[in-house]
Design an enzyme around this catalytic site. Sequence first.
Site, PDB file in Angstrom:
ATOM      1  N   LYS A 105       1.123  -1.714   0.150  1.00 47.44           N
ATOM      2  CA  LYS A 105       0.027   0.667   0.044  1.00 47.44           C
ATOM      3  C   LYS A 105       0.814   1.563  -0.728  1.00 47.44           C
ATOM      4  O   LYS A 105       0.124   1.849  -0.255  1.00 47.44           O
ATOM      5  CB  LYS A 105      -0.613   0.099   1.451  1.00 47.44           C
ATOM      6  CG  LYS A 105       0.229  -0.189   2.627  1.00 47.44           C
ATOM      7  CD  LYS A 105       0.035  -2.286   3.269  1.00 47.44           C
ATOM      8  CE  LYS A 105       0.746  -2.128   3.760  1.00 47.44           C
ATOM      9  NZ  LYS A 105      -0.107  -3.341   4.632  1.00 47.44           N
ATOM     10  N   ILE A 136      -9.017  -9.468   3.495  1.00 46.07           N
ATOM     11  CA  ILE A 136     -10.635  -9.192   3.149  1.00 46.07           C
ATOM     12  C   ILE A 136     -10.466  -8.801   2.171  1.00 46.07           C
ATOM     13  O   ILE A 136     -10.372  -6.839   2.436  1.00 46.07           O
ATOM     14  CB  ILE A 136     -10.872  -7.770   5.078  1.00 46.07           C
ATOM     15  CG1 ILE A 136     -11.083  -7.778   6.166  1.00 46.07           C
ATOM     16  CG2 ILE A 136     -12.595  -7.581   4.078  1.00 46.07           C
ATOM     17  CD1 ILE A 136     -11.313  -7.118   7.087  1.00 46.07           C
ATOM     18  N   LYS A 205      -3.511   3.249   3.320  1.00 44.61           N
ATOM     19  CA  LYS A 205      -5.266   2.654   2.821  1.00 44.61           C
ATOM     20  C   LYS A 205      -5.888   3.369   2.905  1.00 44.61           C
ATOM     21  O   LYS A 205      -6.600   2.489   1.744  1.00 44.61           O
ATOM     22  CB  LYS A 205      -4.869   1.599   4.120  1.00 44.61           C
ATOM     23  CG  LYS A 205      -3.757   0.068   4.202  1.00 44.61           C
ATOM     24  CD  LYS A 205      -4.397  -0.293   5.532  1.00 44.61           C
ATOM     25  CE  LYS A 205      -3.145  -1.403   5.407  1.00 44.61           C
ATOM     26  NZ  LYS A 205      -3.109  -2.054   7.076  1.00 44.61           N
TER      27      LYS A 205
END
Length: 326
Positions: A105, A136, A205
Amino acid sequence: MKTVKIAILGHGNVGGGLCEILQMNRQLIEERIERKIHVSYILVNNVTKERPWPTLGAKLTDSFDEIVNDNSIEIVIEALGGIEPAASYMRSALEAGKHVVTANKAALAANYPALLEKAQENNRQLLFEASVGGGIPALTAISNPLQGNEFTEVMGILNGTTNYILSKMWDEGLSYDEVLADAQAKGFAEADPTADVEGIDAANKLSILMALAFHVYVHPEKIPTEGISKITLKDIENAKKHGEKIKLIGHGYWEADENGQEILKYHVKPMKFTSEHPIFGVDNEYNAIYINGNAVGQLMFYGSGAGPLPTGSAVLGDLLSIARSL
Ligand code: NDP
Ligand code: HSE
């Protein structure tokens, strides 16, 4: 059965976790995608170091040029960490006609528009599900089944290490330093955990989440960011006395100004929650990503936000979706 040749940049928690899953689930993966996956190279700093993860017969190399110049490599997985040389390697791989999957990221958030443009220019895929929320699958959900929504808000616990630290301080009264060492040993923390504890990782993020949900790119350095390094055991005990937990939250939302014009607001900072809020129960390295869409309403994704196998699972999902499409 066609064989897809890939290279993995990095053989730490994420690159190693990916190799572990490829070994553990090889048969079912190959049956499902009707392709064989051959890991030709793994790029590392130190080719002689002893490694806890399988290498799957790949050649360990410290030369990225060897990988990028090998025309048989169709997909490059980037799991190095840091902005450079990771971003340049991704650019070069796309220019060389390779598809790219990344978990990084920091490199992605700092170069988001340029990297996406590079992928488009070269007609190659750049997938990054693992970059937000570990295992996720929230990014794929936002970009695919939820793509018809206008989103008004994204919010959540976006960093596993800090949530682990705050949870252990609350549950067990352990000190910040003791728990950070534990989070590092479990493979949740960044190579330099300053990025975790100062909120920089959560800002990276949030930048990616907002780019996908709102189609607005905000450079992570522009996001007001406060981490958890100043939170003491005393702060945690005080919160506990009031039935509260402190969580590090990333939040992006639209708000009308005095002229009724919608303005995008965003920040990363520690916030307190009581047990009435669903965030209260999200503990340890688990992450929760809440979004609000004008058609779907409120959704919250919950799961392991860090660690070799959960993150490896997300990287593998992207890899297989590209491999299947070849
Ligand atoms: P690690 O520090 O565990 O592993 C990094 C790997 O990359 C090592 O194998 C290292 O080689 C290699 N490496 C680093 N720099 C170079 C370089 N310049 N040239 C060659 N090899 C290099 O990191 P993680 O696996 O934890 O993280 C990797 C990426 O995934 C990061 O961007 C991180 O933010 C992201 N991520 C991590 C998660 C996690 O839970 N850990 C979850 C989601 C994303 P060597 O082994 O020789 O030292
Ligand atoms: N260091 C990161 C975290 C890894 O703790 O959340 C997952 O992105």
